[in-house]
Write a protein that holds these residues in place. Sequence first.
Motif, PDB file in Angstrom:
ATOM      1  N   ASP A 161       0.860  -1.194   0.000  1.00  0.00           N
ATOM      2  CA  ASP A 161       0.000   0.000   0.000  1.00  0.00           C
ATOM      3  C   ASP A 161       0.894   1.241   0.000  1.00  0.00           C
ATOM      4  O   ASP A 161       2.032   1.195   0.498  1.00  0.00           O
ATOM      5  CB  ASP A 161      -0.853  -0.017   1.298  1.00  0.00           C
ATOM      6  N   ALA A 162       0.380   2.351  -0.526  1.00  0.00           N
ATOM      7  CA  ALA A 162       1.060   3.640  -0.331  1.00  0.00           C
ATOM      8  C   ALA A 162       0.828   4.172   1.072  1.00  0.00           C
ATOM      9  O   ALA A 162       1.560   5.055   1.532  1.00  0.00           O
ATOM     10  CB  ALA A 162       0.555   4.652  -1.353  1.00  0.00           C
ATOM     11  N   HIS A 163      -0.204   3.641   1.739  1.00  0.00           N
ATOM     12  CA  HIS A 163      -0.648   4.194   3.028  1.00  0.00           C
ATOM     13  C   HIS A 163      -0.624   3.107   4.097  1.00  0.00           C
ATOM     14  O   HIS A 163      -0.784   1.923   3.790  1.00  0.00           O
ATOM     15  CB  HIS A 163      -2.082   4.726   2.880  1.00  0.00           C
ATOM     16  N   ASP A 214      -3.187  -3.130  -2.036  1.00  0.00           N
ATOM     17  CA  ASP A 214      -3.823  -1.876  -2.454  1.00  0.00           C
ATOM     18  C   ASP A 214      -3.146  -1.425  -3.746  1.00  0.00           C
ATOM     19  O   ASP A 214      -1.931  -1.220  -3.769  1.00  0.00           O
ATOM     20  CB  ASP A 214      -3.662  -0.844  -1.337  1.00  0.00           C
ATOM     21  N   ASP A 267      -2.931   1.267  -5.064  1.00  0.00           N
ATOM     22  CA  ASP A 267      -2.225   2.558  -5.005  1.00  0.00           C
ATOM     23  C   ASP A 267      -0.792   2.418  -4.504  1.00  0.00           C
ATOM     24  O   ASP A 267      -0.038   3.402  -4.469  1.00  0.00           O
ATOM     25  CB  ASP A 267      -3.012   3.609  -4.214  1.00  0.00           C
ATOM     26  N   THR A 304      -6.704   7.576  -3.874  1.00  0.00           N
ATOM     27  CA  THR A 304      -5.784   8.366  -3.059  1.00  0.00           C
ATOM     28  C   THR A 304      -4.369   8.152  -3.591  1.00  0.00           C
ATOM     29  O   THR A 304      -3.597   7.356  -3.084  1.00  0.00           O
ATOM     30  CB  THR A 304      -5.876   7.963  -1.574  1.00  0.00           C
TER      31      THR A 304
HETATM   32 MN    MN Z   1      -3.635   3.214  -0.197  1.00  0.00          MN
END
Ligand code: MN
Length: 318
Positions: free
Chosen positions: A149-151, A240, A242, A254
């Motif tokens: 994930d980026a987050h 994810d 992203d 996002t």
């Molecule tokens: Mn994300």
Amino acid sequence: MTKKFNQPLGGNDMPRFGGPSSMMRLPVQANAVGLDACFVGVPLDIGTSNRSGTRHGPRQIRAESCMLRPYNMATGAAPFDRLRVADIGDVAINTFDLKKTIDIITDAYRGILAQGCIPLTLGGDHTLTYPILRAMAERHGPVALIHVDAHSDTNDEMFGEKIAHGTPFRRAFDDGLLDNTRVFQIGLRGTGYSPDDFNWGRKQGWTVVQAEDCWGKSLRPLMADIRAKIGDRPTYLTYDIDSLDPAFAPGTGTVEIGGLTVWQALEIVRGCAGLNLVGCDLVEVSPPYDTSGNTALVGANLLYEMLCVLPGVGTPKG
Ligand code: MN
Ligand code: MN
């Protein structure tokens, strides 16, 4: 030659742009009875915080999966010769009530797991992983987690709410669903609210590999290290889209610059071969922002690659 198990409908039997739009043009059935693995959609976007549209993700991933052929030319995996697989459709979420929806999702996955079937989930926003992990932990105990994930998705609250797509792993931690010495977050980056944003997980014993530590490298050594640390424990993979650089996957809600490459994504998923995977998901594809369809296409391919590394397919080469 007649194959023993379900096969994707071939491009020489029906043009790839024709026929029903199931995942990989597999047979569709109403539930997981008799299956070793299933593709299942969760058309959810009421947990998103910025751009929405992931409710259309499962349908678009299925559409873009029409080009996928059954044999993995890179790894040698032939999942449909080893596993009984079908598309079991979508979970009938309540799109007006997120809190009811997470209970609906947990119930649906209890039903899948009761059949001894491994779910491969087409998202949907990342909120959905929390209710899936509840069902996983009921069946397997706290699971090891590979979270790409980026987050970090470890917010305690978003806009005062405990359930949202930025909180699933905080809730999973609170509920004791995770084996905290075997949680790996890969690809985190971008702007934050404080330097501690990515350190919360580290304080719980999690391993956090930020995107900058992945740039310009093969991720095979990282995955070898993760496999050694996890061993044969039940493991859930949540991906994810992203996590990828927006050059590869712009169609998501996002977006953060400076992300992983598609070939690093393949190294991560292929690097899960040999793990005791109990479930996988691919989340946050948002078709309204995916004008070329490429984000859904990448998602469809990664879901196929996940199928190729499930227990019972055999450890591929490379
Ligand atoms: Mn994300
Ligand atoms: Mn996420």
